[in-house]
Design an enzyme around this catalytic site. Structure first.
Site, mmCIF file in Angstrom:
data_model
loop_
_atom_site.group_PDB
_atom_site.id
_atom_site.type_symbol
_atom_site.label_atom_id
_atom_site.label_comp_id
_atom_site.label_asym_id
_atom_site.label_seq_id
_atom_site.Cartn_x
_atom_site.Cartn_y
_atom_site.Cartn_z
ATOM 1 N N THR A 125 0.759 -1.215 0.124
ATOM 2 C CA THR A 125 -0.028 0.045 -0.143
ATOM 3 C C THR A 125 0.910 1.417 0.098
ATOM 4 O O THR A 125 0.725 2.167 -0.820
ATOM 5 C CB THR A 125 -0.985 -0.042 1.449
ATOM 6 N N ASP A 215 12.802 -4.089 -1.140
ATOM 7 C CA ASP A 215 11.853 -3.462 0.025
ATOM 8 C C ASP A 215 12.301 -4.649 1.113
ATOM 9 O O ASP A 215 11.755 -5.879 1.137
ATOM 10 C CB ASP A 215 10.266 -3.382 -0.444
HETATM 11 O O1 PLI Z 1 5.103 1.157 8.061
HETATM 12 P P1 PLI Z 1 6.348 1.407 7.735
HETATM 13 O O2 PLI Z 1 6.220 2.758 6.892
HETATM 14 O O3 PLI Z 1 7.506 1.367 8.723
HETATM 15 O O4 PLI Z 1 6.677 0.588 6.538
HETATM 16 C C1 PLI Z 1 5.966 0.395 5.309
HETATM 17 C C2 PLI Z 1 6.105 -0.899 4.620
HETATM 18 C C3 PLI Z 1 6.881 -1.033 3.616
HETATM 19 N N1 PLI Z 1 6.811 -2.200 3.010
HETATM 20 C C4 PLI Z 1 6.165 -3.383 3.522
HETATM 21 C C5 PLI Z 1 6.187 -4.624 2.851
HETATM 22 C C6 PLI Z 1 5.387 -3.299 4.522
HETATM 23 O O5 PLI Z 1 4.780 -4.508 5.049
HETATM 24 C C7 PLI Z 1 5.326 -2.150 5.294
HETATM 25 C C8 PLI Z 1 4.543 -1.687 6.438
HETATM 26 N N2 PLI Z 1 3.664 -2.761 6.860
HETATM 27 C C9 PLI Z 1 2.763 -2.694 7.604
HETATM 28 C C10 PLI Z 1 2.209 -1.544 8.423
HETATM 29 C C11 PLI Z 1 2.009 -3.784 7.890
HETATM 30 O O6 PLI Z 1 1.137 -3.864 8.759
HETATM 31 O O7 PLI Z 1 2.147 -4.829 7.116
#
Ligand code: PLI
Length: 473
Positions: A125, A215
């Site tokens: 997202t 990522d």
């Molecule tokens: O929530 P951040 O900004 O530290 O990271 C964003 C993010 C980037 N890439 C991926 C694969 C994620 O899963 C991600 C954040 N994921 C969340 C918040 C989750 O609940 O999966």
């Protein structure tokens, strides 16, 4: 005899949980507009909304908090973090950010031009939102099997090289600023990418002069799957596997809130000095000095320590096995889940779970709400609501996977908690035909899943059309 294993840690501090009764949960759910993001955390019994920032830190991490150097510039804690990232991930340059999306913002702004294409192994997202905000179109190049929840594949996060080649052929390499490879792939079910696939993607991109940016959010989990499943890696340490994985990329964005075992933090890393120099300028605008990037010195201390703890083979083995422990109970009970069980979560296939609901009736949102009502377990919709709308047509994106994510925080819950979750899901499955669909009554324009509100579609206005909960809580 099968020998059982247990958590590779002792519990030193506990956080008592409030357990609401069914009527209280019903009220809390209604107040939250049937959106699990909007439920107060103190009204949740077992919180499986996310594994992001929900980690339990170790005694050593808590200890490092006191040694945080809170200097505005040149903090000692920054140099520790920089050293840990360089040592474990192997990149030449590092820029700290407050969390993963801070790094995505910097990367997207620096590399993307209007009209570009960013291929990736399924979208995430915030990652896609930053790419689109900077004028790019995201192109999904994951293997087709990843969109089939039942297809059992050891590396379901792999890139389909022919899809990538076709895109390069179609739009030209100059329109592709970088390829974004997620390790593991969150929305495919926490599915890993094989070492061979990473190597192949890198070789292909090098041939065309295209950068590969990972990522790296759940890279340690990905490394475990390589150790477990890929020929030639069984005897290699997680540390060595990680080093090799990162050698097939030019840089990465990282949400430290997952595999770096902290409650906040992130970074952008790269090998290209020119890109680093630009990032040092840009980070000041959005995050702060290049020696703290929106983080307190103590946060950087905890993240440096977390990076070293995360590569402990016993830690990561237990982590993956705990997720699998929950998943296998559900599979045994015939519950439709994404297979194989991935690294950070068990994903319920909501369309299979609730076949009486149309896609527009938001099966995953409804199932997540019903699970909370049943037992106070909080989960997350990852389907049509999270998919948002097509930026050109305004139509709902309809992802093939309509999922409810049961995300396991790191080092927080015991296997007894997993048993309670399994019992609740199984009990709901037995009365699944009573679960009503939902309609959206408030839709925010961006990342709508965070703040959207819903109402049950049933004539009675109730989520469970014939409410008899079988739980004891
Ligand atoms: O929530 P951040 O900004 O530290 O990271 C964003 C993010 C980037 N890439 C991926 C694969 C994620 O899963 C991600 C954040 N994921 C969340 C918040 C989750 O609940 O999966």
């Amino acid at each position: 005899m099968k020998r059982r294993t247990a958590e590779p840690y002792k519990i030193k501090a506990v956080e008592p949980l409030k357990m609401l009764n069914e009527q209280e949960r019903k009220e809390a759910l209604k107040k939250a507009g049937y959106n699990t993001f909007l439920i107060n955390s103190e009204d949740v019994y077992i919180d499986l909304l996310t594994d992001s920032g929900t980690t339990a830190m170790s005694d050593r991490q808590w200890g490092t908090l006191m040694t945080g150097d809170e200097a505005y510039a040149g903090s000692k804690s920054w140099y520790k973090l920089e050293q840990a990232v360089k040592e474990i991930y192997g990149y030449n340059f590092v820029i700290p950010t407050h969390q993963g999306r801070g790094a995505e913002n910097l990367l997207s702004q620096m590399k993307i031009k209007e009209g570009d294409y960013v291929p990736g192994n399924m979208y995430f997202t915030t990652t896609r939102a930053h790419q689109e905000l900077n004028g790019a179109t995201f192109v999904d190049i994951i293997i087709d099997e990843a969109h089939d929840s039942l297809y059992d594949h050891p590396f379901k996060g792999n890139v389909d090289l022919s899809k990538l080649e076709s895109l390069i052929h179609e739009v030209g390499a100059e329109k592709i600023p970088y390829v974004c490879i997620a390790v593991t792939v969150n929305l495919a079910g926490g599915q890993p990418v094989s070492m061979k696939n990473m190597r192949d993607v890198y070789e292909l991109c090098q041939k065309h002069g295209i950068d590969v940016m990972y990522d790296a959010t759940r890279c340690v989990e990905n490394a475990f799957f390589i150790q477990e499943r890929e020929e030639g890696y069984t005897d290699k340490s997680i540390k060595d596997i990680l080093k090799e994985m990162f050698s097939y990329s030019d840089g990465c964005t990282m949400s430290g809130k997952k595999d770096c075992l902290v409650n906040t933090g992130g970074f952008l890393a790269m090998n290209d000095e020119k890109l680093y120099t630009r990032a040092r300028e840009l980070v000041v605008l959005y995050e702060g000095m290049p020696s703290y990037g929106g983080l307190a010195g103590r946060d950087m201390e905890a993240m440096a320590q977390g990076i070293y703890e995360s590569i402990d083979d016993n830690y990561i083995k237990h982590r993956i096995h705990q997720v699998r422990y929950l998943g296998e109970q559900l599979i045994e009970a015939g519950i439709p889940v994404v297979k194989p069980i991935g690294g950070h979560a068990v994903f319920l296939d909501a369309r299979e779970f609730l076949p009486h609901l149309k896609h527009e009736e938001l099966p995953a949102q409804s199932l997540a709400a019903a699970l909370y009502l049943d037992s106070g377990v909080r989960s997350m919709e990852r389907g049509i609501v999270s998919g948002g709308r097509n930026k050109v047509t305004g139509e709902n994106n309809k992802p093939k996977l309509e999922l409810v994510r049961l995300t396991i925080p790191r080092r927080v819950y015991t296997n007894n908690h997993m048993d309670v979750v399994a019992d609740s899901v199984i009990s709901l499955y037995e009365k699944r035909d009573q679960i009503s669909g939902l309609k959206m009554t408030y839709e925010p324009p961006t990342l709508r899943f965070f703040n959207a509100r819903f109402e049950p579609l049933s004539p009675s206005g109730e989520l469970m059309t014939n409410e008899t909960s079988s739980t004891t809580t």
